[in-house]
Design an enzyme around this catalytic site. Structure first.
Site, mmCIF file in Angstrom:
data_model
loop_
_atom_site.group_PDB
_atom_site.id
_atom_site.type_symbol
_atom_site.label_atom_id
_atom_site.label_comp_id
_atom_site.label_asym_id
_atom_site.label_seq_id
_atom_site.Cartn_x
_atom_site.Cartn_y
_atom_site.Cartn_z
ATOM 1 N N LYS A 165 3.606 -34.025 -14.902
ATOM 2 C CA LYS A 165 4.919 -34.664 -14.740
ATOM 3 C C LYS A 165 5.541 -34.995 -16.095
ATOM 4 O O LYS A 165 6.708 -34.698 -16.342
ATOM 5 C CB LYS A 165 4.758 -35.931 -13.881
ATOM 6 N N THR A 166 4.773 -35.621 -16.963
ATOM 7 C CA THR A 166 5.287 -35.979 -18.291
ATOM 8 C C THR A 166 5.598 -34.727 -19.099
ATOM 9 O O THR A 166 6.600 -34.676 -19.833
ATOM 10 C CB THR A 166 4.260 -36.848 -19.033
ATOM 11 N N ASP A 180 -23.766 -36.646 1.936
ATOM 12 C CA ASP A 180 -23.309 -35.589 2.846
ATOM 13 C C ASP A 180 -22.921 -36.168 4.201
ATOM 14 O O ASP A 180 -21.894 -35.795 4.781
ATOM 15 C CB ASP A 180 -24.418 -34.542 3.030
ATOM 16 N N PRO A 196 -2.177 -37.586 -10.472
ATOM 17 C CA PRO A 196 -2.356 -37.674 -11.931
ATOM 18 C C PRO A 196 -2.833 -36.350 -12.514
ATOM 19 O O PRO A 196 -3.685 -35.679 -11.950
ATOM 20 C CB PRO A 196 -3.440 -38.763 -12.076
ATOM 21 N N GLY A 197 -2.242 -35.998 -13.668
ATOM 22 C CA GLY A 197 -2.677 -34.801 -14.377
ATOM 23 C C GLY A 197 -2.001 -33.529 -13.962
ATOM 24 O O GLY A 197 -2.364 -32.447 -14.442
ATOM 25 N N GLY A 220 3.619 -36.905 -7.936
ATOM 26 C CA GLY A 220 2.464 -36.028 -7.800
ATOM 27 C C GLY A 220 1.206 -36.715 -8.285
ATOM 28 O O GLY A 220 1.246 -37.815 -8.856
ATOM 29 N N GLU A 249 -30.923 -27.639 -0.648
ATOM 30 C CA GLU A 249 -29.808 -26.852 -1.165
ATOM 31 C C GLU A 249 -29.740 -25.477 -0.505
ATOM 32 O O GLU A 249 -28.646 -24.929 -0.310
ATOM 33 C CB GLU A 249 -29.915 -26.715 -2.689
ATOM 34 N N HIS A 278 -27.726 -25.797 2.692
ATOM 35 C CA HIS A 278 -26.287 -25.758 2.431
ATOM 36 C C HIS A 278 -25.828 -24.325 2.177
ATOM 37 O O HIS A 278 -24.814 -23.866 2.713
ATOM 38 C CB HIS A 278 -25.938 -26.609 1.202
#
Length: 601
Positions: A206-207, A499, A202-203, A200, A423, A426
């Site tokens: 899993k550990t 963008d 990172p973060g 998966g 902005e 958007h």
């Protein structure tokens, strides 16, 4: 006295003895020396009052010690002591005659031998110290091939500490049950999986999952990183693998957890070192230990990686890593659960809405969410508040996801106006288009990542699949800022460069990877640039012709042009909202969802 202090004392003692030996073997005469010319000049001037001649065995040479009237003593190497004696007698000085002083047998023989013996003893003591400090993580020469795995017999982490990974925990409950009661499975002839591979991003936890399995099963837990096996010396990695599994056998049943296993289990035959590469020897030994002639009953190997695509196929087959559990980023419900777990030991204000935070943080992993709450706690403490407020979390979200706001940066009125319209372009498309989510925040405050402002959406739900319509709308939203600049100022800036880059990448993937092109059909033309692997992909050929490359570029341009035209029409239809939104942003610098949606009424 601990090992570090012992080492320091022995080290400084060795240096002191070396200096002492150097001084003994390199004694220098502290008295100043005269030349024959200076001697004759001083003797004629009456400065010398006494003299003592020490001839060598090789007469007539020798050393003359001269005492001056001021009490100082000078020496002179004489080539002919008889001539010097005659000169002194003529000057009225009766010199004393003696022998040249020689070192005693104690200094010349015993002291050098003593220094050598002491240095030899120190070397033996140092070797003993390095070997005695041993253990799995020893750096001593005698233990260089030993495993560096750390064994924990009392792991506190439980499955209850892992939130948002329901299916993953269910897959691991069988492993836990086997470790608690192996006979239940062996009675019916079942073979428990020998290895579990957690893959998966990172973060994702899993550990943490591996620790929770060890904590629930209450068995010894060996943890090591894949990079700890690999050394520059040939055979060390394989030796450490053997030692690790030998220790695990003594403590079976147990769990061996290898983090970042891709550091040692990469696909063989793809490196630059040929078949005798040290990493490949280490991998070969690991393959044998997991399912070879060696019998490792009761040892379950768990490993974590985020690059399963580069692992060797031999280690992925059944009998080695039987289970492959994909640990994905949590969904909106999982993110809410993770936030509540990390908020257990933090004072949270009544206005904090974890559900809204989970909706806003689409794509965040467990580590990202923990970091978000930690940054919020730091911000609350910085402002001398006793609890974390929703405003702290919002500001930390902007800092973590976009970059800290730079309110002190001086921005001209013209640039502020351009940013406000950019902005707003958007934001209008976020609001009007159905598949991209409503607006959460619009700001024209510069951020730490070089952006002059930002528009943040609030997705209603997590999407499992990307749709063609959704990707088209994503491109339209990305082009909205450039369109607003063009409509209002009849000019364009470089502010939309990122963008445009993102919009082009989406369009290219639609054509080459997802088969969403009408002219090129449902064919994958992707070169899979994400898997560049030296040795296998160094001369990776392109899987399509130059003609197809030109057609791909045409299709990408068609998609971008159509999205640009459609987005421009929407913004023109809502030009009054564009003006009102830009005016409000210039006044307040940041507006929320309610204020923005009110502009459409």
């Amino acid at each position: 006295m601990n090992n570090n202090k012992r080492f320091n004392i022995l080290f400084f003692l060795m240096i002191a003895l070396c200096l002492l030996g150097f001084m003994i073997f390199n004694r220098t005469q502290t008295l100043s020396r005269l030349t024959p010319g200076e001697f004759s000049k001083d003797l004629a001037a009456g400065k010398i009052v006494e003299a003592e001649i020490h001839p060598n065995k090789e007469v007539p040479t020798g050393v003359v010690y001269l005492t001056y009237a001021d009490g100082s003593v000078q020496t002179m190497n004489a080539l002919n002591v008889d001539e010097v004696r005659d000169e002194l007698i003529e000057a009225g000085i009766d010199p004393l005659v003696g022998a040249v002083p020689k070192d005693s047998w104690l200094v010349t023989i015993l002291v050098p031998m003593g220094v050598i013996v002491i240095l030899f003893i120190l070397v033996i003591l140092m070797s003993g110290f390095m070997g005695a400090s041993g253990g799995g993580g020893s750096n001593g020469m005698m233990n260089f091939g030993k495993s560096r795995a750390k064994m924990s017999t009392d792991v506190k982490t439980k499955l209850g500490d892992v939130a948002g990974l329901h299916e993953e925990k269910e897959d691991l409950e069988e492993i836990i049950d086997f470790l608690r009661d192996p006979s239940k499975y062996t009675r019916v002839g079942a073979r428990i999986p020998k290895g579990v591979l957690l893959e998966g991003a990172p973060g994702t936890g899993k550990t943490l999952l591996a620790k929770a399995v060890a904590g629930e099963a209450n068995v010894p837990f060996f943890s090591i990183s894949g990079s700890d096996f690999v050394e520059m010396f040939v055979g060390v990695g394989a030796s450490r693998v053997r030692d690790l599994f030998a220790e695990a056998k003594k403590n079976a049943p147990c769990i061996v957890f290898i983090d970042e296993i891709d550091a040692v289990a990469r696909r063989r035959g793809t490196g630059m070192g040929g078949g005798h590469d040290e990493r490949e020897q280490t991998l070969n030994q690991m393959l044998v230990e997991m399912d070879g002639f060696a019998i490792n009953e009761g040892i379950i190997v768990m490993a974590a990686t985020n690059r399963v695509d580069i692992l060797d196929p031999a280690i992925l087959r059944p009998g080695r890593f039987d289970r492959k559990i994909t640990v994905e980023a949590p969904d909106v419900r999982g993110r809410e659960e993770i936030l509540k777990v990390h908020a257990r030991n933090k004072p949270i204000g009544d206005d904090v809405d974890f559900k809204q935070i989970a909706q806003t943080s689409a794509g965040f992993t467990g580590a990202d969410l923990e970091n978000l709450l930690n940054e919020s706690a730091i911000l609350a403490a910085k402002n001398n508040r006793a609890f974390i407020s929703m405003e702290d979390i919002k500001m930390s979200f902007i800092k973590v996801g976009i970059g800290a706001e730079k309110k002190s940066r001086i921005v001209s009125d013209k640039e502020k106006k351009i940013t406000a319209y950019h902005e707003s372009g958007h934001a209008i498309l976020f609001h009007v288009l159905p598949d991209v989510g409503p607006v959460y925040t619009v700001s024209i405050i510069p951020t730490g990542q070089g952006a002059a402002g930002y528009t943040m959406p609030l997705p209603e739900k997590d999407e499992m699949f990307l749709t063609k319509g959704g990707m088209i709308q994503d491109i339209m939203v990305l082009l909205g800022g450039r369109i607003a600049e063009e409509l209002i100022f009849d000019d364009i800036t470089t502010g939309a460069s990122n963008d445009i880059k993102r919009a082009t990448n989406i369009a290219r993937k639609m054509v080459t990877r997802y088969g969403m092109s009408e002219n090129l059909g449902v064919i994958n033309y992707d070169d899979n640039e994400e898997e560049v692997f030296i040795g296998r992909d160094l001369a990776h050929p392109r899987n399509h012709s130059e003609y197809i490359t030109g057609e791909i570029d045409k299709e990408v341009k068609l998609i971008i042009d159509k999205c640009y035209a459609d987005a421009k029409k929407i913004i023109l239809d809502h030009k009054d909202v564009l003006e009102k939104s830009a005016t409000l942003l210039l006044e307040k610098e940041r507006i929320g969802r309610e204020e923005f949606e009110a502009l459409f009424e």
